[in-house]
Design an enzyme around this catalytic site. Structure first.
Site, mmCIF file in Angstrom:
data_model
loop_
_atom_site.group_PDB
_atom_site.id
_atom_site.type_symbol
_atom_site.label_atom_id
_atom_site.label_comp_id
_atom_site.label_asym_id
_atom_site.label_seq_id
_atom_site.Cartn_x
_atom_site.Cartn_y
_atom_site.Cartn_z
ATOM 1 N N TYR A 218 0.834 -1.203 0.000
ATOM 2 C CA TYR A 218 0.000 0.000 0.000
ATOM 3 C C TYR A 218 0.866 1.250 0.000
ATOM 4 O O TYR A 218 2.057 1.207 0.321
ATOM 5 C CB TYR A 218 -0.979 0.027 1.171
ATOM 6 C CG TYR A 218 -0.407 0.126 2.565
ATOM 7 C CD1 TYR A 218 0.704 0.911 2.868
ATOM 8 C CD2 TYR A 218 -1.015 -0.539 3.621
ATOM 9 C CE1 TYR A 218 1.189 1.012 4.152
ATOM 10 C CE2 TYR A 218 -0.532 -0.445 4.913
ATOM 11 C CZ TYR A 218 0.569 0.336 5.170
ATOM 12 O OH TYR A 218 1.053 0.436 6.445
ATOM 13 N N CYS A 219 0.230 2.370 -0.376
ATOM 14 C CA CYS A 219 0.813 3.696 -0.184
ATOM 15 C C CYS A 219 -0.133 4.450 0.748
ATOM 16 O O CYS A 219 -0.830 3.817 1.548
ATOM 17 C CB CYS A 219 1.000 4.416 -1.522
ATOM 18 S SG CYS A 219 -0.531 4.672 -2.449
ATOM 19 N N PHE A 220 -0.168 5.751 0.686
ATOM 20 C CA PHE A 220 -0.993 6.494 1.644
ATOM 21 C C PHE A 220 -2.488 6.315 1.377
ATOM 22 O O PHE A 220 -3.260 6.033 2.293
ATOM 23 C CB PHE A 220 -0.635 7.981 1.623
ATOM 24 C CG PHE A 220 -1.377 8.780 2.656
ATOM 25 C CD1 PHE A 220 -1.213 8.512 4.011
ATOM 26 C CD2 PHE A 220 -2.257 9.786 2.278
ATOM 27 C CE1 PHE A 220 -1.912 9.236 4.972
ATOM 28 C CE2 PHE A 220 -2.955 10.516 3.229
ATOM 29 C CZ PHE A 220 -2.783 10.240 4.579
#
Length: 368
Positions: free
Chosen positions: A97-99
């Protein structure tokens, strides 16, 4: 092969099973807050992210994307893909994931796929998962009856809680023992990480099949870790169990916690000479932190006794004098404060007793 996107409905399973997560946010984002089962392998370093962010504000999304590709290119790009692939090889069921579960997640997934590695990314990213955990904390008091374990300083509340499957150890999560002398050698987690770990502990507790949620009677602040307000309010309204212990046992337990364990820990970390200096500073600064509440005269008396105990410890390898200042601290500071607080919650006290009696009472509570 699982779906390319992990849906929000799987958040609970991810946290309960400590599913490995590859976090491709920048290191500065990871440091502010992360999940215990995540590893930071960023798409962009802090400086690269900052440049892309500035470009986005000044020139828009397409220019920012183009700059990102130019910054993470060639050998740099290859190094990051290799680091991700190595992580996935060690954790074949990993997610990423990222933000927000947006461009960074999609780009990382695409580059890995081009390298022959398939990894699903999590819908909504870190932000959505964090909001899910905040919801877990807010809803927790309504899931099970709450019981608050109280007792005088040194009565062994944490030792007791660690033996009970109904308990969540707030001080363990905060890495602080709650009192003025509760600081540990390793630092406390960030506030965000404290909340994340608390929520995961509550999720795990809710699947354990116990009849109640047992927590130590804490202040709003555990060291510098603040309990979420809604959760703290529920704790303040909970029924109370009072753990009782003799003064002699309390004294010995506090000497072991404040003196023996802390001294050993500092020496193990720093060596004998620097360790003793750091240990002495820990004791003296802990006392300074309550100087206003003690008053100048009482603080000076305790400080003199503490210094005498430290001198005897270093010169004679004898910690017996520490019992003198600990005893005074209990009877002049901790005990009066505790008795005052207990008086204000006396109507909510369900049971008082020794460790054994409390275990028996809770065992019977489980079967009611």
């Amino acid at each position: 092969m699982p779906n390319a996107i992990v849906a929000a409905e799987q958040y609970r399973e991810i946290f309960l099973n400590q599913h490995p997560i590859m976090d491709v946010r920048a290191p500065i984002e990871f440091t502010r807050g992360a999940f215990p089962n995540s590893t930071n392998l960023p798409l962009m370093l802090d400086s690269e992210r900052e440049k892309v962010g500035t470009c986005y504000k000044q020139s828009g999304q397409q220019a920012a994307i183009a700059l990102g590709h130019s910054l993470v290119n060639g050998p740099i790009k290859q190094q990051r893909i290799e680091a991700w692939a190595s992580y996935v090889k060690a954790n074949p069921k990993a997610y990423l994931y990222c933000f927000r579960g947006g461009l960074r997640s999609q780009l990382t997934q695409q580059w890995l796929k081009e390298a022959g590695v398939e990894v699903p990314y999590i819908q909504g990213g870190y932000k959505a998962m964090r909001q899910y955990l905040i919801g877990v904390i807010e809803a927790a008091p309504a899931q099970q009856p709450l019981l608050s374990l109280s007792g005088m300083t040194g009565c062994g509340k944490t030792d007791f809680l660690l033996l009970r499957k109904e308990a969540v150890d707030l001080e363990g999560i905060a890495n602080h023992r709650g009192s003025s002398f509760g600081k540990n050698i390793d630092p406390q987690p960030t506030q965000i990480n404290f909340e994340n770990q608390l929520a995961i502990a509550l999720l795990q507790h809710q699947t354990s099949g116990v009849a109640c949620l047992l927590l130590e009677d804490e202040s709003f602040l555990i060291g510098r870790s603040a309990l979420p307000q809604t959760f703290y309010n529920a704790m303040q309204a909970a029924n109370v169990l009072v753990l009782e212990e003799s003064d002699d046992v309390r004294l010995e337990r506090l000497r072991d916690e404040y003196v023996h364990k802390m001294y050993s820990g500092f020496c193990e970390r720093l060596g004998a000479e620097a360790g003793f200096a750091a240990f002495s500073d820990y004791l003296l600064q802990s006392l300074v932190s309550i100087r206003k509440r003690l008053g100048g005269k009482q603080h000076q008396e305790l400080q003199d006794l503490m210094q005498q105990a430290l001198d005897q410890q270093i010169n004679q390898n004898d910690t017996s004098l520490h019992l003198v200042w600990i005893n005074l601290l209990l009877h002049k500071y901790y005990d009066p404060m505790y008795l005052y607080q207990l008086q204000n919650k006396s109507e909510r006290v369900l049971f008082k007793g020794s460790h054994q009696a409390m275990h028996e009472w809770l065992d019977s509570y489980q079967t009611r």
